[in-house]
Design a protein around this motif. Sequence first.
Motif, mmCIF file in Angstrom:
data_model
loop_
_atom_site.group_PDB
_atom_site.id
_atom_site.type_symbol
_atom_site.label_atom_id
_atom_site.label_comp_id
_atom_site.label_asym_id
_atom_site.label_seq_id
_atom_site.Cartn_x
_atom_site.Cartn_y
_atom_site.Cartn_z
ATOM 1 N N GLY A 98 0.821 -1.210 0.000
ATOM 2 C CA GLY A 98 0.000 0.000 0.000
ATOM 3 C C GLY A 98 0.854 1.260 0.000
ATOM 4 O O GLY A 98 0.559 2.223 -0.712
ATOM 5 N N GLN A 99 1.922 1.243 0.791
ATOM 6 C CA GLN A 99 2.824 2.398 0.827
ATOM 7 C C GLN A 99 3.494 2.605 -0.523
ATOM 8 O O GLN A 99 3.641 3.734 -0.989
ATOM 9 C CB GLN A 99 3.888 2.206 1.909
ATOM 10 C CG GLN A 99 3.359 2.326 3.309
ATOM 11 C CD GLN A 99 4.420 1.989 4.355
ATOM 12 O OE1 GLN A 99 5.535 1.615 4.024
ATOM 13 N NE2 GLN A 99 4.041 2.112 5.618
ATOM 14 N N MET A 100 3.894 1.503 -1.172
ATOM 15 C CA MET A 100 4.553 1.612 -2.474
ATOM 16 C C MET A 100 3.581 2.154 -3.519
ATOM 17 O O MET A 100 3.948 2.975 -4.361
ATOM 18 C CB MET A 100 5.108 0.258 -2.900
ATOM 19 C CG MET A 100 6.317 -0.167 -2.089
ATOM 20 S SD MET A 100 6.896 -1.810 -2.487
ATOM 21 C CE MET A 100 7.472 -1.575 -4.147
ATOM 22 N N LYS A 101 2.316 1.704 -3.464
ATOM 23 C CA LYS A 101 1.326 2.197 -4.416
ATOM 24 C C LYS A 101 1.081 3.684 -4.221
ATOM 25 O O LYS A 101 0.981 4.444 -5.184
ATOM 26 C CB LYS A 101 0.007 1.431 -4.278
ATOM 27 C CG LYS A 101 0.057 0.043 -4.862
ATOM 28 C CD LYS A 101 -1.265 -0.666 -4.704
ATOM 29 C CE LYS A 101 -1.192 -2.077 -5.253
ATOM 30 N NZ LYS A 101 -2.463 -2.803 -5.061
ATOM 31 N N ARG A 102 0.990 4.107 -2.943
ATOM 32 C CA ARG A 102 0.782 5.530 -2.672
ATOM 33 C C ARG A 102 1.968 6.343 -3.134
ATOM 34 O O ARG A 102 1.820 7.430 -3.684
ATOM 35 C CB ARG A 102 0.541 5.745 -1.176
ATOM 36 C CG ARG A 102 -0.840 5.370 -0.718
ATOM 37 C CD ARG A 102 -1.096 5.873 0.684
ATOM 38 N NE ARG A 102 -0.149 5.319 1.636
ATOM 39 C CZ ARG A 102 -0.385 4.271 2.419
ATOM 40 N NH1 ARG A 102 -1.543 3.662 2.347
ATOM 41 N NH2 ARG A 102 0.520 3.842 3.268
#
Length: 106
Positions: A98-102
């Motif tokens: 999720g952090q990488m997508k954001r």
Amino acid sequence: MVLRRLLFNLLNNPQLIEKLSESRPIRRAAQITAFAITKAQLTGKDAAQRMLRSDTVQQLKREASATPRDLGEMGRKMGRIRETFVKEFKTGMEEVKGQMKRKNGQ
């Protein structure tokens, strides 16, 4: 051999070292190195704190304090610990994704 001796003499020359330390590229390299070390220490502290708060570590502490009566009981306890670890690992991986997508979406 000659290059080695020349390099040795240059690196052991206090005047040269002082002159180099005053140069902008060397000062900048030292700043970047200090930043990287500090950032790694803070990241390591944060990871250690999160690990100590994790359910797996708490469960390991509880299980270690209770003395097992037989190997079967020990196997069941280790199975529960493994399940908790796998659950936490999957949750952590989802958070990282999720952090990488954001980060990539920005």
